[in-house]
Scaffold this active site. Structure first.
Site, PDB file in Angstrom:
ATOM      1  N   ASP A   1       5.020  32.123  10.570  1.00 57.84           N
ATOM      2  CA  ASP A   1       5.067  32.991   9.372  1.00 57.84           C
ATOM      3  C   ASP A   1       6.164  34.809   9.483  1.00 57.84           C
ATOM      4  O   ASP A   1       5.783  35.579   9.983  1.00 57.84           O
ATOM      5  CB  ASP A   1       3.932  33.701   8.767  1.00 57.84           C
TER       6      ASP A   1
ATOM      7  N   GLY B   1      -5.817  39.431   2.676  1.00 59.54           N
ATOM      8  CA  GLY B   1      -6.860  40.786   3.190  1.00 59.54           C
ATOM      9  C   GLY B   1      -6.400  41.815   2.879  1.00 59.54           C
ATOM     10  O   GLY B   1      -4.860  42.018   2.693  1.00 59.54           O
TER      11      GLY B   1
HETATM   12  N1  LIG Z   1      -1.875  47.504  13.569  1.00 58.46           N
HETATM   13  C1  LIG Z   1      -1.544  47.756  12.623  1.00 58.46           C
HETATM   14  N2  LIG Z   1      -1.585  48.481  12.401  1.00 58.46           N
HETATM   15  C2  LIG Z   1      -1.162  49.173  11.299  1.00 58.46           C
HETATM   16  N3  LIG Z   1      -0.382  49.094  10.059  1.00 58.46           N
HETATM   17  C3  LIG Z   1      -1.102  47.718  10.003  1.00 58.46           C
HETATM   18  C4  LIG Z   1      -1.746  46.837  10.739  1.00 58.46           C
HETATM   19  N4  LIG Z   1      -1.377  45.754  10.414  1.00 58.46           N
HETATM   20  C5  LIG Z   1      -1.459  45.596   9.250  1.00 58.46           C
HETATM   21  N5  LIG Z   1      -0.224  46.959   8.777  1.00 58.46           N
HETATM   22  C6  LIG Z   1      -0.127  47.198   7.419  1.00 58.46           C
HETATM   23  O1  LIG Z   1      -0.634  46.225   6.609  1.00 58.46           O
HETATM   24  C7  LIG Z   1       0.017  45.484   5.997  1.00 58.46           C
HETATM   25  C8  LIG Z   1      -0.522  44.586   5.570  1.00 58.46           C
HETATM   26  O2  LIG Z   1      -0.308  43.622   6.685  1.00 58.46           O
HETATM   27  P1  LIG Z   1      -1.043  42.123   6.341  1.00 58.46           P
HETATM   28  O3  LIG Z   1      -0.333  41.232   7.615  1.00 58.46           O
HETATM   29  O4  LIG Z   1      -2.352  42.105   6.480  1.00 58.46           O
HETATM   30  O5  LIG Z   1       0.184  41.357   4.861  1.00 58.46           O
HETATM   31  P2  LIG Z   1       1.787  41.315   5.362  1.00 58.46           P
HETATM   32  O6  LIG Z   1       1.572  41.142   5.895  1.00 58.46           O
HETATM   33  O7  LIG Z   1       2.258  42.141   3.799  1.00 58.46           O
HETATM   34  O8  LIG Z   1       1.483  39.753   4.701  1.00 58.46           O
HETATM   35  P3  LIG Z   1       0.490  38.298   4.858  1.00 58.46           P
HETATM   36  O9  LIG Z   1      -0.775  38.367   4.624  1.00 58.46           O
HETATM   37  O10 LIG Z   1       1.794  37.060   4.511  1.00 58.46           O
HETATM   38  O11 LIG Z   1       0.609  39.009   6.720  1.00 58.46           O
HETATM   39  C9  LIG Z   1       0.578  45.713   6.438  1.00 58.46           C
HETATM   40  O12 LIG Z   1       2.577  45.765   5.736  1.00 58.46           O
HETATM   41  C10 LIG Z   1       1.477  46.769   7.549  1.00 58.46           C
HETATM   42  O13 LIG Z   1       1.745  48.081   6.547  1.00 58.46           O
END
Ligand SMILES: Nc1ncnc2c1ncn2[C@@H]1O[C@H](COP(=O)(O)OP(=O)(O)OP(=O)(O)O)[C@@H](O)[C@H]1O
Ligand SMILES: [Mg+2]
Length: 464
Positions: free
Chosen positions: A305, A192
Protein backbone atom coordinates in the site's frame (compact mmCIF):
# COMPACT_ATOMS: atom_id res chain seq x y z
CA UNK A 1 -12.12 -13.53 20.42
CA UNK A 2 -13.49 -16.85 19.28
CA UNK A 3 -15.65 -18.44 21.93
CA UNK A 4 -16.11 -21.75 20.15
CA UNK A 5 -12.41 -22.60 20.47
CA UNK A 6 -11.06 -23.96 23.76
CA UNK A 7 -7.79 -25.59 24.80
CA UNK A 8 -9.41 -28.97 24.20
CA UNK A 9 -10.44 -28.24 20.59
CA UNK A 10 -8.64 -30.46 18.11
CA UNK A 11 -6.29 -28.67 15.73
CA UNK A 12 -8.18 -30.24 12.82
CA UNK A 13 -11.33 -28.46 13.97
CA UNK A 14 -9.85 -24.96 13.84
CA UNK A 15 -11.96 -23.03 11.34
CA UNK A 16 -10.65 -21.90 7.99
CA UNK A 17 -10.85 -18.23 8.93
CA UNK A 18 -8.89 -18.80 12.15
CA UNK A 19 -6.23 -20.73 10.23
CA UNK A 20 -5.99 -17.81 7.82
CA UNK A 21 -5.56 -15.40 10.71
CA UNK A 22 -2.90 -17.58 12.27
CA UNK A 23 -0.99 -17.72 9.01
CA UNK A 24 -1.11 -13.95 8.81
CA UNK A 25 1.01 -14.03 11.97
CA UNK A 26 3.14 -17.04 11.39
CA UNK A 27 3.99 -16.88 7.67
CA UNK A 28 5.90 -13.57 7.88
CA UNK A 29 9.52 -13.96 9.01
CA UNK A 30 8.99 -17.73 8.89
CA UNK A 31 7.66 -17.85 12.44
CA UNK A 32 5.81 -21.07 11.58
CA UNK A 33 9.22 -22.73 11.55
CA UNK A 34 9.70 -22.11 15.29
CA UNK A 35 6.36 -23.82 15.84
CA UNK A 36 7.10 -26.75 13.51
CA UNK A 37 10.40 -27.62 15.18
CA UNK A 38 8.78 -27.63 18.63
CA UNK A 39 6.02 -30.11 17.84
CA UNK A 40 6.56 -33.50 19.46
CA UNK A 41 5.01 -36.91 18.95
CA UNK A 42 3.33 -38.58 21.96
CA UNK A 43 6.61 -40.53 22.34
CA UNK A 44 8.44 -37.26 22.96
CA UNK A 45 10.31 -37.42 19.64
CA UNK A 46 10.25 -34.37 17.36
CA UNK A 47 7.48 -34.71 14.78
CA UNK A 48 9.16 -32.72 12.00
CA UNK A 49 12.75 -33.12 10.80
CA UNK A 50 14.69 -30.49 8.84
CA UNK A 51 13.64 -32.36 5.74
CA UNK A 52 9.97 -31.82 6.59
CA UNK A 53 10.62 -28.17 7.36
CA UNK A 54 12.22 -27.71 3.95
CA UNK A 55 9.16 -29.26 2.35
CA UNK A 56 6.93 -26.71 4.06
CA UNK A 57 9.37 -23.98 3.03
CA UNK A 58 9.04 -25.06 -0.60
CA UNK A 59 5.32 -24.28 -0.46
CA UNK A 60 6.03 -20.56 -0.11
CA UNK A 61 7.36 -20.47 -3.68
CA UNK A 62 4.07 -21.98 -4.85
CA UNK A 63 2.19 -19.16 -3.18
CA UNK A 64 0.84 -21.46 -0.45
CA UNK A 65 0.84 -20.77 3.24
CA UNK A 66 3.27 -23.00 5.19
CA UNK A 67 1.31 -22.34 8.39
CA UNK A 68 -1.91 -23.66 6.87
CA UNK A 69 -0.13 -26.73 5.51
CA UNK A 70 1.57 -27.34 8.84
CA UNK A 71 -1.75 -27.14 10.67
CA UNK A 72 -3.47 -29.52 8.29
CA UNK A 73 -0.64 -32.02 8.59
CA UNK A 74 -0.47 -31.79 12.37
CA UNK A 75 -4.27 -31.87 12.42
CA UNK A 76 -4.22 -35.48 11.26
CA UNK A 77 -3.27 -36.37 14.87
CA UNK A 78 -5.32 -35.78 17.99
CA UNK A 79 -3.35 -32.70 18.98
CA UNK A 80 -5.23 -29.83 20.53
CA UNK A 81 -5.35 -26.05 20.49
CA UNK A 82 -3.94 -26.13 24.05
CA UNK A 83 -0.75 -27.78 22.77
CA UNK A 84 -0.45 -25.28 19.93
CA UNK A 85 -1.00 -22.33 22.26
CA UNK A 86 1.68 -23.68 24.65
CA UNK A 87 4.16 -23.78 21.78
CA UNK A 88 3.18 -20.32 20.58
CA UNK A 89 3.64 -18.96 24.06
CA UNK A 90 6.98 -20.69 24.57
CA UNK A 91 8.20 -18.72 21.53
CA UNK A 92 6.55 -15.56 22.88
CA UNK A 93 4.19 -15.53 19.89
CA UNK A 94 1.53 -14.15 22.17
CA UNK A 95 -0.46 -12.30 19.55
CA UNK A 96 -0.92 -15.52 17.60
CA UNK A 97 -1.87 -17.33 20.81
CA UNK A 98 -4.50 -14.65 21.43
CA UNK A 99 -6.06 -15.40 18.04
CA UNK A 100 -6.94 -18.87 19.33
CA UNK A 101 -7.68 -18.26 22.99
CA UNK A 102 -8.70 -15.09 24.75
CA UNK A 103 -5.97 -13.42 26.77
CA UNK A 104 -7.20 -14.72 30.13
CA UNK A 105 -7.19 -18.34 29.01
CA UNK A 106 -4.01 -18.10 26.97
CA UNK A 107 -2.14 -16.61 29.90
CA UNK A 108 -3.83 -18.20 32.88
CA UNK A 109 -1.14 -20.66 33.96
CA UNK A 110 2.18 -18.98 33.72
CA UNK A 111 1.51 -15.46 32.56
CA UNK A 112 4.61 -13.34 32.33
CA UNK A 113 4.51 -10.48 34.75
CA UNK A 114 4.02 -7.40 32.57
CA UNK A 115 6.31 -5.45 34.79
CA UNK A 116 7.79 -6.14 38.20
CA UNK A 117 6.34 -2.88 39.41
CA UNK A 118 2.80 -3.90 38.57
CA UNK A 119 0.29 -5.86 40.54
CA UNK A 120 -1.28 -8.72 38.61
CA UNK A 121 -4.67 -7.00 38.43
CA UNK A 122 -3.46 -3.88 36.70
CA UNK A 123 -1.20 -5.92 34.46
CA UNK A 124 -3.92 -8.17 33.13
CA UNK A 125 -5.42 -6.08 30.33
CA UNK A 126 -2.04 -5.15 28.91
CA UNK A 127 0.49 -7.58 27.63
CA UNK A 128 3.77 -7.18 25.93
CA UNK A 129 3.94 -8.88 22.55
CA UNK A 130 7.60 -9.64 22.98
CA UNK A 131 8.93 -12.08 20.41
CA UNK A 132 12.49 -11.40 19.42
CA UNK A 133 14.99 -8.84 20.52
CA UNK A 134 14.49 -5.86 18.19
CA UNK A 135 17.18 -5.63 15.54
CA UNK A 136 19.45 -2.64 15.85
CA UNK A 137 17.88 0.40 14.29
CA UNK A 138 19.60 1.55 11.13
CA UNK A 139 20.22 5.07 12.29
CA UNK A 140 16.74 5.73 13.60
CA UNK A 141 16.78 9.11 15.22
CA UNK A 142 13.25 9.24 16.61
CA UNK A 143 13.33 9.39 20.40
CA UNK A 144 11.32 6.64 22.06
CA UNK A 145 8.74 8.40 24.19
CA UNK A 146 8.52 7.29 27.77
CA UNK A 147 5.55 5.06 28.38
CA UNK A 148 2.84 5.79 30.90
CA UNK A 149 3.57 4.77 34.44
CA UNK A 150 0.74 2.21 34.55
CA UNK A 151 1.95 0.17 31.64
CA UNK A 152 5.66 0.75 31.54
CA UNK A 153 7.73 -1.94 29.93
CA UNK A 154 11.51 -2.00 29.84
CA UNK A 155 12.52 0.02 26.79
CA UNK A 156 14.68 -2.75 25.32
CA UNK A 157 12.03 -5.45 25.35
CA UNK A 158 9.76 -4.09 22.64
CA UNK A 159 6.62 -2.03 22.39
CA UNK A 160 4.59 -0.77 25.30
CA UNK A 161 1.08 -1.97 25.86
CA UNK A 162 -1.20 0.83 26.92
CA UNK A 163 -4.55 0.81 28.62
CA UNK A 164 -7.30 2.04 26.32
CA UNK A 165 -8.39 4.42 29.07
CA UNK A 166 -4.97 6.01 29.16
CA UNK A 167 -5.04 6.57 25.40
CA UNK A 168 -8.47 8.15 25.81
CA UNK A 169 -7.04 10.47 28.43
CA UNK A 170 -4.09 11.66 26.35
CA UNK A 171 -6.23 12.32 23.26
CA UNK A 172 -8.97 14.25 25.08
CA UNK A 173 -11.42 11.31 24.83
CA UNK A 174 -10.46 10.85 21.18
CA UNK A 175 -11.60 14.39 20.47
CA UNK A 176 -12.84 14.24 16.86
CA UNK A 177 -12.47 17.94 16.17
CA UNK A 178 -9.52 18.85 13.95
CA UNK A 179 -6.39 20.13 15.70
CA UNK A 180 -7.08 23.62 14.32
CA UNK A 181 -10.39 23.69 16.25
CA UNK A 182 -8.78 22.59 19.51
CA UNK A 183 -9.47 18.87 18.97
CA UNK A 184 -6.99 16.01 18.56
CA UNK A 185 -7.87 14.53 15.15
CA UNK A 186 -4.90 14.36 12.78
CA UNK A 187 -6.59 12.48 9.97
CA UNK A 188 -8.67 9.56 8.92
CA UNK A 189 -8.01 6.56 6.73
CA UNK A 190 -9.64 3.39 5.57
CA UNK A 191 -9.13 1.61 8.88
CA UNK A 192 -9.65 4.22 11.53
CA UNK A 193 -8.91 7.69 12.83
CA UNK A 194 -5.58 9.11 13.96
CA UNK A 195 -5.33 11.41 16.99
CA UNK A 196 -2.52 13.39 18.53
CA UNK A 197 -1.75 12.79 22.19
CA UNK A 198 0.94 13.75 24.68
CA UNK A 199 2.72 10.91 26.42
CA UNK A 200 4.69 12.39 29.29
CA UNK A 201 5.26 15.54 27.19
CA UNK A 202 6.25 13.62 24.06
CA UNK A 203 3.77 13.91 21.19
CA UNK A 204 2.47 10.64 19.75
CA UNK A 205 -0.07 9.67 17.10
CA UNK A 206 -2.75 7.22 18.22
CA UNK A 207 -4.55 5.28 15.49
CA UNK A 208 -7.90 4.02 16.73
CA UNK A 209 -8.97 1.19 14.45
CA UNK A 210 -12.57 1.09 13.39
CA UNK A 211 -14.28 -1.37 11.07
CA UNK A 212 -15.38 0.64 8.03
CA UNK A 213 -17.71 -0.24 5.13
CA UNK A 214 -15.85 -3.14 3.62
CA UNK A 215 -13.56 -4.20 6.48
CA UNK A 216 -14.72 -6.64 9.13
CA UNK A 217 -13.52 -6.60 12.75
CA UNK A 218 -11.66 -9.85 12.02
CA UNK A 219 -9.70 -8.32 9.15
CA UNK A 220 -8.95 -5.32 11.31
CA UNK A 221 -7.53 -7.59 14.02
CA UNK A 222 -5.28 -9.25 11.46
CA UNK A 223 -4.02 -5.90 10.25
CA UNK A 224 -3.51 -4.74 13.83
CA UNK A 225 -1.31 -7.71 14.64
CA UNK A 226 0.42 -7.63 11.27
CA UNK A 227 1.44 -4.02 11.84
CA UNK A 228 2.81 -4.84 15.30
CA UNK A 229 4.69 -7.92 14.12
CA UNK A 230 6.21 -6.14 11.14
CA UNK A 231 7.33 -3.03 12.97
CA UNK A 232 8.73 -5.11 15.79
CA UNK A 233 11.16 -6.83 13.47
CA UNK A 234 11.84 -4.18 10.88
CA UNK A 235 13.54 -0.99 12.05
CA UNK A 236 14.93 1.63 9.73
CA UNK A 237 15.30 5.37 9.62
CA UNK A 238 12.77 5.53 6.79
CA UNK A 239 10.08 3.41 8.43
CA UNK A 240 7.74 4.91 10.97
CA UNK A 241 8.53 4.14 14.61
CA UNK A 242 5.89 2.39 16.65
CA UNK A 243 5.73 3.18 20.36
CA UNK A 244 3.07 0.70 21.45
CA UNK A 245 -0.48 -0.51 21.19
CA UNK A 246 -3.58 -1.17 23.20
CA UNK A 247 -5.93 -4.12 22.83
CA UNK A 248 -7.95 -4.04 26.04
CA UNK A 249 -10.59 -1.55 24.95
CA UNK A 250 -13.47 -1.07 22.58
CA UNK A 251 -11.11 -0.45 19.67
CA UNK A 252 -7.62 -1.80 19.05
CA UNK A 253 -5.17 1.14 18.97
CA UNK A 254 -1.67 1.61 17.59
CA UNK A 255 0.63 4.29 18.98
CA UNK A 256 3.34 5.85 16.80
CA UNK A 257 5.98 8.52 17.07
CA UNK A 258 4.32 11.77 16.01
CA UNK A 259 5.33 12.99 12.57
CA UNK A 260 5.29 16.76 12.79
CA UNK A 261 4.94 17.37 9.05
CA UNK A 262 2.09 14.96 8.42
CA UNK A 263 1.78 13.04 5.17
CA UNK A 264 3.51 13.69 1.84
CA UNK A 265 0.02 13.78 0.26
CA UNK A 266 -1.02 16.67 2.49
CA UNK A 267 2.26 18.56 2.09
CA UNK A 268 2.14 18.31 -1.71
CA UNK A 269 -1.41 19.68 -1.54
CA UNK A 270 -0.18 22.44 0.85
CA UNK A 271 -3.02 21.52 3.22
CA UNK A 272 -3.59 23.97 6.08
CA UNK A 273 -1.51 26.53 4.16
CA UNK A 274 1.72 24.65 4.65
CA UNK A 275 4.52 26.03 2.42
CA UNK A 276 5.24 24.14 -0.83
CA UNK A 277 8.03 21.58 -0.62
CA UNK A 278 11.13 22.82 -2.47
CA UNK A 279 12.65 20.67 -5.24
CA UNK A 280 15.65 19.41 -3.25
CA UNK A 281 13.46 18.43 -0.32
CA UNK A 282 11.19 16.50 -2.70
CA UNK A 283 14.18 14.58 -4.05
CA UNK A 284 15.39 13.78 -0.51
CA UNK A 285 11.92 12.52 0.39
CA UNK A 286 11.89 10.31 -2.72
CA UNK A 287 15.36 9.00 -1.87
CA UNK A 288 14.41 8.29 1.76
CA UNK A 289 11.23 6.48 0.73
CA UNK A 290 13.15 4.37 -1.77
CA UNK A 291 15.65 3.47 0.96
CA UNK A 292 12.81 2.37 3.21
CA UNK A 293 11.38 0.23 0.40
CA UNK A 294 14.76 -1.27 -0.38
CA UNK A 295 15.12 -2.21 3.29
CA UNK A 296 11.65 -3.81 3.33
CA UNK A 297 12.33 -5.77 0.16
CA UNK A 298 15.75 -6.93 1.27
CA UNK A 299 14.03 -8.29 4.34
CA UNK A 300 11.53 -10.15 2.17
CA UNK A 301 8.56 -7.91 2.79
CA UNK A 302 6.13 -6.39 0.33
CA UNK A 303 4.31 -3.31 1.62
CA UNK A 304 1.32 -3.49 -0.76
CA UNK A 305 0.00 0.00 0.00
CA UNK A 306 2.75 2.42 -1.01
CA UNK A 307 1.19 5.86 -1.54
CA UNK A 308 1.88 9.46 -0.58
CA UNK A 309 -0.67 9.24 2.28
CA UNK A 310 1.47 6.49 3.79
CA UNK A 311 4.70 8.47 3.55
CA UNK A 312 4.95 10.56 6.69
CA UNK A 313 7.37 13.41 7.29
CA UNK A 314 9.06 14.06 10.63
CA UNK A 315 10.07 17.46 11.98
CA UNK A 316 13.06 17.53 9.60
CA UNK A 317 10.91 16.30 6.71
CA UNK A 318 12.64 12.90 6.72
CA UNK A 319 10.38 10.39 4.93
CA UNK A 320 8.98 7.50 6.98
CA UNK A 321 6.92 4.77 5.35
CA UNK A 322 3.86 3.90 7.45
CA UNK A 323 0.96 1.45 7.55
CA UNK A 324 2.17 -2.12 7.53
CA UNK A 325 -1.21 -3.71 8.12
CA UNK A 326 -1.27 -5.11 4.59
CA UNK A 327 2.42 -5.98 4.48
CA UNK A 328 3.25 -9.56 3.61
CA UNK A 329 6.41 -11.58 3.79
CA UNK A 330 7.36 -12.27 0.19
CA UNK A 331 8.45 -15.57 -1.19
CA UNK A 332 12.16 -16.08 -1.04
CA UNK A 333 14.88 -17.30 -3.37
CA UNK A 334 13.38 -19.13 -6.35
CA UNK A 335 10.31 -16.99 -6.79
CA UNK A 336 9.51 -13.49 -5.66
CA UNK A 337 5.82 -13.73 -6.44
CA UNK A 338 2.93 -15.07 -4.39
CA UNK A 339 -0.75 -15.12 -5.18
CA UNK A 340 -3.47 -13.98 -2.86
CA UNK A 341 -7.23 -14.15 -3.05
CA UNK A 342 -7.51 -10.88 -1.20
CA UNK A 343 -6.64 -8.07 -3.56
CA UNK A 344 -5.67 -5.11 -1.47
CA UNK A 345 -4.13 -1.69 -1.91
CA UNK A 346 -5.26 1.63 -3.31
CA UNK A 347 -6.48 1.53 -6.91
CA UNK A 348 -4.71 4.70 -8.11
CA UNK A 349 -1.36 3.16 -7.15
CA UNK A 350 -1.86 -0.45 -8.10
CA UNK A 351 0.26 -2.31 -10.63
CA UNK A 352 -1.52 -4.49 -13.20
CA UNK A 353 -0.29 -7.70 -11.55
CA UNK A 354 -1.35 -6.48 -8.06
CA UNK A 355 -4.87 -6.07 -9.45
CA UNK A 356 -4.72 -9.73 -10.43
CA UNK A 357 -3.73 -10.76 -6.90
CA UNK A 358 0.02 -11.20 -7.29
CA UNK A 359 2.18 -10.19 -4.34
CA UNK A 360 5.61 -9.08 -5.52
CA UNK A 361 8.04 -6.33 -4.45
CA UNK A 362 7.84 -5.03 -8.02
CA UNK A 363 4.29 -3.83 -7.33
CA UNK A 364 5.66 -1.57 -4.56
CA UNK A 365 8.11 -0.18 -7.14
CA UNK A 366 5.18 0.53 -9.48
CA UNK A 367 3.28 2.36 -6.72
CA UNK A 368 6.43 4.32 -5.95
CA UNK A 369 6.42 5.41 -9.63
CA UNK A 370 3.03 7.03 -9.00
CA UNK A 371 4.47 8.77 -5.91
CA UNK A 372 7.30 10.14 -8.08
CA UNK A 373 4.72 11.58 -10.49
CA UNK A 374 2.93 13.20 -7.54
CA UNK A 375 6.23 14.68 -6.35
CA UNK A 376 6.92 16.11 -9.81
CA UNK A 377 3.44 17.38 -10.53
CA UNK A 378 1.89 18.09 -7.12
CA UNK A 379 -1.27 16.53 -8.62
CA UNK A 380 -3.47 14.09 -6.70
CA UNK A 381 -3.09 10.42 -7.73
CA UNK A 382 -6.71 10.23 -8.85
CA UNK A 383 -9.33 12.82 -9.68
CA UNK A 384 -12.79 12.08 -11.06
CA UNK A 385 -13.08 15.27 -13.07
CA UNK A 386 -9.72 14.96 -14.75
CA UNK A 387 -8.58 13.39 -17.96
CA UNK A 388 -6.78 11.08 -17.39
CA UNK A 389 -8.47 10.22 -14.12
CA UNK A 390 -5.42 8.32 -12.82
CA UNK A 391 -2.14 10.20 -12.62
CA UNK A 392 -0.23 7.03 -13.62
CA UNK A 393 -1.78 7.40 -17.11
CA UNK A 394 -0.45 10.91 -17.69
CA UNK A 395 2.76 9.38 -19.03
CA UNK A 396 0.90 8.08 -22.09
CA UNK A 397 -0.22 11.61 -22.96
CA UNK A 398 3.25 13.03 -22.41
CA UNK A 399 4.87 10.34 -24.54
CA UNK A 400 2.20 10.51 -27.26
CA UNK A 401 3.40 12.83 -30.01
CA UNK A 402 -0.17 13.53 -31.12
CA UNK A 403 -0.94 14.97 -27.69
CA UNK A 404 0.37 18.43 -26.89
CA UNK A 405 1.04 17.72 -23.24
CA UNK A 406 4.70 18.03 -22.21
CA UNK A 407 6.52 17.20 -18.99
CA UNK A 408 6.92 20.90 -18.23
CA UNK A 409 3.14 21.39 -18.46
CA UNK A 410 2.51 19.05 -15.58
CA UNK A 411 5.38 20.18 -13.34
CA UNK A 412 4.44 21.66 -9.99
CA UNK A 413 5.57 25.25 -10.44
CA UNK A 414 5.42 25.73 -6.66
CA UNK A 415 8.62 23.75 -6.15
CA UNK A 416 10.68 26.73 -7.26
CA UNK A 417 14.30 25.79 -7.77
CA UNK A 418 13.96 22.78 -10.08
CA UNK A 419 16.39 22.13 -12.89
CA UNK A 420 15.22 20.55 -16.15
CA UNK A 421 17.88 17.81 -16.38
CA UNK A 422 17.13 16.60 -12.85
CA UNK A 423 13.39 16.75 -13.42
CA UNK A 424 13.79 14.67 -16.60
CA UNK A 425 15.86 12.07 -14.75
CA UNK A 426 13.17 11.76 -12.09
CA UNK A 427 10.43 11.53 -14.71
CA UNK A 428 12.19 8.82 -16.66
CA UNK A 429 12.76 6.90 -13.40
CA UNK A 430 9.02 7.23 -12.67
CA UNK A 431 8.22 5.84 -16.15
CA UNK A 432 10.57 2.89 -15.57
CA UNK A 433 8.92 2.13 -12.25
CA UNK A 434 5.56 2.30 -14.03
CA UNK A 435 6.43 -0.26 -16.72
CA UNK A 436 3.39 -2.48 -17.26
CA UNK A 437 5.58 -5.57 -17.27
CA UNK A 438 7.03 -6.06 -13.84
CA UNK A 439 10.31 -7.55 -15.00
CA UNK A 440 11.13 -4.34 -16.83
CA UNK A 441 10.88 -2.29 -13.66
CA UNK A 442 13.99 -1.53 -11.60
CA UNK A 443 14.38 -3.08 -8.15
CA UNK A 444 14.26 -0.72 -5.16
CA UNK A 445 18.07 -0.80 -4.81
CA UNK A 446 18.44 0.58 -8.35
CA UNK A 447 15.83 3.23 -7.64
CA UNK A 448 17.83 4.32 -4.58
CA UNK A 449 21.03 4.67 -6.56
CA UNK A 450 19.31 6.71 -9.34
CA UNK A 451 17.87 9.04 -6.72
CA UNK A 452 21.20 9.34 -4.94
CA UNK A 453 22.61 10.56 -8.25
CA UNK A 454 19.92 13.23 -8.55
CA UNK A 455 20.40 14.41 -4.95
CA UNK A 456 24.17 14.59 -5.48
CA UNK A 457 23.76 16.66 -8.62
CA UNK A 458 21.53 19.11 -6.73
CA UNK A 459 24.13 19.44 -3.96
CA UNK A 460 26.88 20.09 -6.55
CA UNK A 461 24.68 22.70 -8.26
CA UNK A 462 24.08 24.51 -5.01
CA UNK A 463 27.83 24.58 -4.28
CA UNK A 464 28.65 26.01 -7.70
N1 LIG B 1 2.48 9.07 13.09
C1 LIG B 1 1.75 10.07 12.61
N2 LIG B 1 2.08 11.34 12.91
C2 LIG B 1 1.34 12.38 12.42
N3 LIG B 1 0.26 12.23 11.62
C3 LIG B 1 -0.12 10.99 11.32
C4 LIG B 1 0.60 9.84 11.80
N4 LIG B 1 -0.01 8.73 11.30
C5 LIG B 1 -1.04 9.17 10.56
N5 LIG B 1 -1.12 10.52 10.56
C6 LIG B 1 -2.11 11.36 9.88
O1 LIG B 1 -3.34 10.68 9.82
C7 LIG B 1 -3.78 10.56 8.48
C8 LIG B 1 -4.57 9.29 8.33
O2 LIG B 1 -3.71 8.18 8.38
P1 LIG B 1 -4.24 6.75 8.01
O3 LIG B 1 -3.06 5.87 7.90
O4 LIG B 1 -5.30 6.36 8.98
O5 LIG B 1 -4.97 6.93 6.62
P2 LIG B 1 -4.44 6.98 5.13
O6 LIG B 1 -2.97 6.71 5.10
O7 LIG B 1 -4.92 8.25 4.51
O8 LIG B 1 -5.22 5.79 4.44
P3 LIG B 1 -5.06 4.23 4.74
O9 LIG B 1 -6.01 3.91 5.82
O10 LIG B 1 -5.41 3.59 3.45
O11 LIG B 1 -3.64 4.00 5.15
C9 LIG B 1 -2.50 10.63 7.66
O12 LIG B 1 -2.75 11.07 6.35
C10 LIG B 1 -1.68 11.63 8.44
O13 LIG B 1 -2.06 12.93 8.08
MG1 LIG C 1 -2.06 5.36 6.14
Amino acid sequence: MNNSVTSATYIRNISYSLRRRLSDFLDPQDRWRDVAVSIRKPSGELRYSQHHVRRFEGLVAQGRSPTEELLSDWGTTNSTVGELVDILRSHKLLAAACVLLPVEEASSEDAQPASPALGSESARPTRLLEERAPQPSAGSSTPQPQTLQESREPADTGFSSFLYNELMKITGNFDDRPMSDGGSRLGEGGFGTVYKGLLNDTPVAVKKLNPMDDTSMDELQVQFHQEIQTLKVLKHENLVDMVGFSCDGQHPCLVYAFMANGSLLDRLACLDDSPPLPWRRRCLIAEGTARGLDYLHSNHHVHRDVKSANILLDEKCVAKISDFGLTRASAKRTSTTMMTERIVGTRAYMAPEALRGEVTPKSDVFSFGVVLLEILSGLPPACENREPQFLMEVRYDIDDEDEELTLEDILDKKMGDWELGQVETLYSLACNCLQERKNRRPVARQVVSELEGVVKSISLDSQA
